[in-house]
Design a protein around this motif. Structure first.
Motif: not given
Length: 272
Positions: A192-217
């Motif tokens: 599960n990953a999301f992006v916000s363009n308004d400082g966290g007031e709203s988020f849009q999903r970033l679709p990924v092909p496999m449900p594997i957990s994200f650890n770092d960025a």
């Protein structure tokens, strides 16, 4: 021999070639001033708990809500009684003096003098359930926190106080990072990953092909954000990509827990 503890360490950051910090289990905070050749203990879990108890006791005297203030004091007393057993899980220094460290059960401390002294921020972060805090990001005087059960928070006053944000996901977030254009990316359990363009007031999903957990960025020199997951997958998101996560090469085939960009533009990953 130059590391004075034997506990597991969870995060490390350098602000220049010489000055760096590492945090980990038992509430340990280590500092180096010679590029990692030697380390000293700046803080441990017992001292961190004592700092929170002292801050909670002082704030209780002027509390607007006596019940909340009493609950905070009682929680701090339990932290002291538990001893040095709570880990710090993330750190973010913006220069050689100012930095924030966070961890389990909402632990959060700030330093303005390079770690010579610390102050507890737990009473200034809206985290009523004491969620574990896994990640920190900042954009100028705006700071963000991410943690378990979808916890997200933002500070608009240079980390002096944090308000909780409405989360787009109920699972834990393990990483968050800002793009050069100010967009905020968060990632966590089951891909599960999301992006916000308004400082966290709203988020849009970033679709990924496999449900594997994200650890770092990490944010790359070009301003894009690179996310890594437990399957060794690397995914890019930049201003032009919108809500797309673009695979970077083939998956490494091994779990990746951390990633950083080297000075020459190469990527360094660590993991299993």
């Amino acid at each position: 021999a130059s590391v004075p503890v034997s506990v597991s360490l969870t995060a490390v950051q350098f602000v220049d070639a010489q000055k760096g910090w590492a945090v980990g289990h038992a509430g340990v905070v280590l500092a180096t001033r010679d590029g990692g050749e030697h380390w000293t203990v700046q803080l441990d879990g017992l001292r961190a708990a004592q700092l929170e108890l002292a801050a909670a006791t002082v704030d209780q005297a002027n509390a607007v809500n006596p019940d909340e203030a009493l609950a905070r004091v009682q929680n701090a007393e339990r932290l002291v009684a538990d001893g040095a057993d709570k880990p710090f899980l993330a750190l973010e220094f913006i220069d050689a003096q100012r930095g924030l460290i966070v961890g389990a059960y909402g632990l959060a401390l700030w330093t303005a003098d390079g770690g010579a002294t610390w102050q507890s921020l737990m009473g200034h972060i809206a985290n009523p359930n004491g969620m574990h805090l896994y990640a920190i990001s900042h954009q100028g005087t705006r700071w963000f926190l991410a943690g378990e059960q979808g916890y997200l928070a933002r500070s608009d006053d240079d980390a002096a106080s944090f308000k909780q944000l409405e989360s787009p996901y109920e699972g834990s977030f393990f990483t968050l990072q800002s793009r050069a254009d100010g967009a905020l990316l968060v990632g966590g359990l089951r891909g599960n990953a999301f992006v916000s363009n308004d400082g966290g007031e709203s988020f849009q999903r970033l679709p990924v092909p496999m449900p594997i957990s994200f650890n770092d960025a990490t944010r790359l020199a070009g301003g894009q954000v690179l996310l890594v997951n437990q399957g060794g997958g690397l995914f890019l998101n930049g201003e032009q990509a919108g809500t797309a996560l673009l695979p970077l090469g083939k998956p490494l085939g091994k779990p990746v827990s951390s990633v950083i960009e080297a000075a020459d533009g190469s990527l360094i990953v660590a993991g299993f």
